[in-house]
Design an enzyme around this catalytic site. Structure first.
Site, PDB file in Angstrom:
ATOM      1  N   HIS A  77       0.728  -1.461  -0.023  1.00 54.59           N
ATOM      2  CA  HIS A  77      -0.284  -0.219  -0.481  1.00 54.59           C
ATOM      3  C   HIS A  77       0.734   1.070  -0.024  1.00 54.59           C
ATOM      4  O   HIS A  77       1.931   1.365   0.262  1.00 54.59           O
ATOM      5  CB  HIS A  77      -0.060  -0.166   1.451  1.00 54.59           C
ATOM      6  CG  HIS A  77      -1.656  -1.392   1.497  1.00 54.59           C
ATOM      7  ND1 HIS A  77      -1.636  -2.298   1.631  1.00 54.59           N
ATOM      8  CD2 HIS A  77      -3.245  -0.908   0.862  1.00 54.59           C
ATOM      9  CE1 HIS A  77      -2.673  -2.965   1.789  1.00 54.59           C
ATOM     10  NE2 HIS A  77      -3.499  -2.121   0.813  1.00 54.59           N
ATOM     11  N   ASP A 126      27.445   0.675  -3.827  1.00 55.57           N
ATOM     12  CA  ASP A 126      27.542   1.428  -5.648  1.00 55.57           C
ATOM     13  C   ASP A 126      28.769   2.629  -4.688  1.00 55.57           C
ATOM     14  O   ASP A 126      29.531   2.819  -5.814  1.00 55.57           O
ATOM     15  CB  ASP A 126      26.972   2.342  -5.249  1.00 55.57           C
ATOM     16  CG  ASP A 126      26.433   3.061  -6.897  1.00 55.57           C
ATOM     17  OD1 ASP A 126      27.153   2.653  -7.546  1.00 55.57           O
ATOM     18  OD2 ASP A 126      26.171   4.348  -6.313  1.00 55.57           O
TER      19      ASP A 126
END
Length: 310
Positions: A77, A126
Site C-alpha cells: 500500500h 555502490d
C-alpha cells in the site's frame, strides 16, 4: 487454498483490503549487515572515499526508498510515513544498518523499513565498490513491529548494558560501570550483552540494541551537560512511554551525597515492551541507580509482561 494474505481463494495475487482496519500508530524496525573489508570500514569512518559522504548518502537513499516502497513492491500500500530514521554502527569488517519507519494509518510499515535497509545497503555497495567489489549485503530482517494486531515480543530474562564513553571506547580509560551493572543484572537472572561505544555512537548503538528486543536496557554515561553528552537525546525518540518517577528517584537518591546528581538528564521508560533506564557515568551514580532499580525492576518487568499486580 492458502493462508498467505496476498493470495485470494483461487491463489491469485491481490492487494489486501485494509479499509476496515483501525487507524493506529504503527512502526517497524528492520536491520541488515553490509560486510566488506577493514580498509573500506576505515575509509567510511574517516569520510575518505571520493564519492562524497557515504553514510549521509546511504541514509538519504534509504529514506527515499522507504517513501517509494509501494512503487517497488507490487502489492504494498502507499503509506503516508510520519518518520523514517536510519542508523549505522560498525565492527571491524561490517556496517550494521537499522531503519525504523512510522505512520499513523490502517496498515503496517514493515516493507518500508525493510526496503530502507535494502536500499541503504545497495547504496553502500555502490559507494564503495571501487575499493571492494565483493562486499556482501545480508541478514535483512524485521526485528520489531508495533501497532495493529501484533508486535515483536521481547526476549524474557535478557538485558543489555551500553556504556557511552568516548575514552573507554578508544581504550584510553578503563570502564568499571558497565561490568558493575552487568554483574547486578546477572545476579538477578538476566543474560546480559555489554557494549562500549563513543558518545557520538550512542544513538546508533541504542537503536541497534532495541531491535534485538531485550527485556531491559541500562545505559551509563552521557547524561550530563558536556557538548558530547547525548544519551537522553538518543533515548527519547525510542520511548513509547516515559517513567519520569524512576529518573527523578535516581537523581533524588544521589542528592544527599552530591549536588551534582541534580545535573543528570537521564531518562527512563519503555520502548514497546523493553524497559530503558539511563544512569550517570560515575560509579556513585550507577550505585544510586541500581539501588532504586533494586526495589522496582522486577515488578516493572512483570507489569510490562502483563503478569504484575494491578
Amino acid at each position: 487454498m492458502s493462508t498467505l494474505s496476498h493470495l485470494d481463494a483461487d491463489g491469485r495475487a491481490r492487494m489486501v483490503d485494509v479499509g476496515d482496519k483501525a487507524i493506529t500508530r504503527r512502526s517497524a524496525t528492520a536491520t541488515g549487515r553490509f560486510t566488506t573489508t577493514p580498509e573500506v570500514i576505515a575509509l567510511v569512518r574517516a569520510d575518505a572515499l571520493a564519492k562524497a559522504d557515504v553514510l549521509a548518502t546511504a541514509r538519504i537513499a534509504a529514506i527515499q526508498g522507504a517513501k517509494r516502497t509501494s512503487e517497488i513492491i507490487p502489492l504494498a500500500h502507499a503509506v503516508a510515513l510520519s518518520s523514517v530514521t536510519v542508523d549505522f554502527s560498525f565492527d571491524d569488517t561490517s556496517i550494521q544498518i537499522s531503519a525504523t519507519a512510522k505512520t499513523v494509518g490502517q496498515t503496517g510499515v514493515e516493507m518500508e523499513a525493510l526496503t530502507a535497509v535494502a536500499i541503504a545497503g545497495l547504496t553502500l555497495h555502490d559507494m564503495t565498490k571501487a575499493v571492494d567489489p565483493a562486499s556482501v549485503l545480508s541478514d535483512i530482517r524485521l526485528v520489531d513491529k508495533t501497532g495493529g494486531r501484533s508486535r515483536m515480543p521481547v526476549r524474557p530474562s535478557t538485558a543489555a548494558v551500553i556504556v557511552a564513553s568516548t575514552r573507554a571506547a578508544a581504550g584510553t580509560r578503563a570502564d568499571t560501570t558497565g561490568p558493575r551493572i552487568a554483574a547486578w543484572l546477572d545476579e538477578r537472572g538476566y543474560a546480559v550483552e555489554l557494549s562500549v561505544v563513543a558518545d557520538a555512537d550512542i544513538a546508533a548503538e541504542l537503536s541497534r540494541v532495541v531491535t534485538t528486543a531485550p527485556a531491559v536496557i541500562i545505559t551509563t554515561g552521557g547524561t550530563g551537560m558536556s557538548p558530547t553528552d547525548s544519551t537522553p537525546e538518543a533515548t527519547r525518540p525510542l520511548l513509547t512511554r516515559e517513567l519520569p518517577g524512576i529518573a527523578e528517584a535516581i537523581r533524588a537518591r544521589g542528592l544527599p551525597n552530591t549536588p551534582k546528581a541534580a545535573l543528570s538528564r537521564g531518562l527512563a521508560g519503555a520502548s514497546g515492551d523493553t524497559i530503558i533506564v539511563n544512569l550517570p557515568g560515575s560509579t556513585g551514580g550507577v550505585n544510586d541507580g541500581l539501588a532504586v532499580l533494586d526495589e522496582l525492576l522486577e515488578h516493572l518487568v512483570a507489569q510490562v509482561d502483563g503478569h504484575g499486580e494491578h
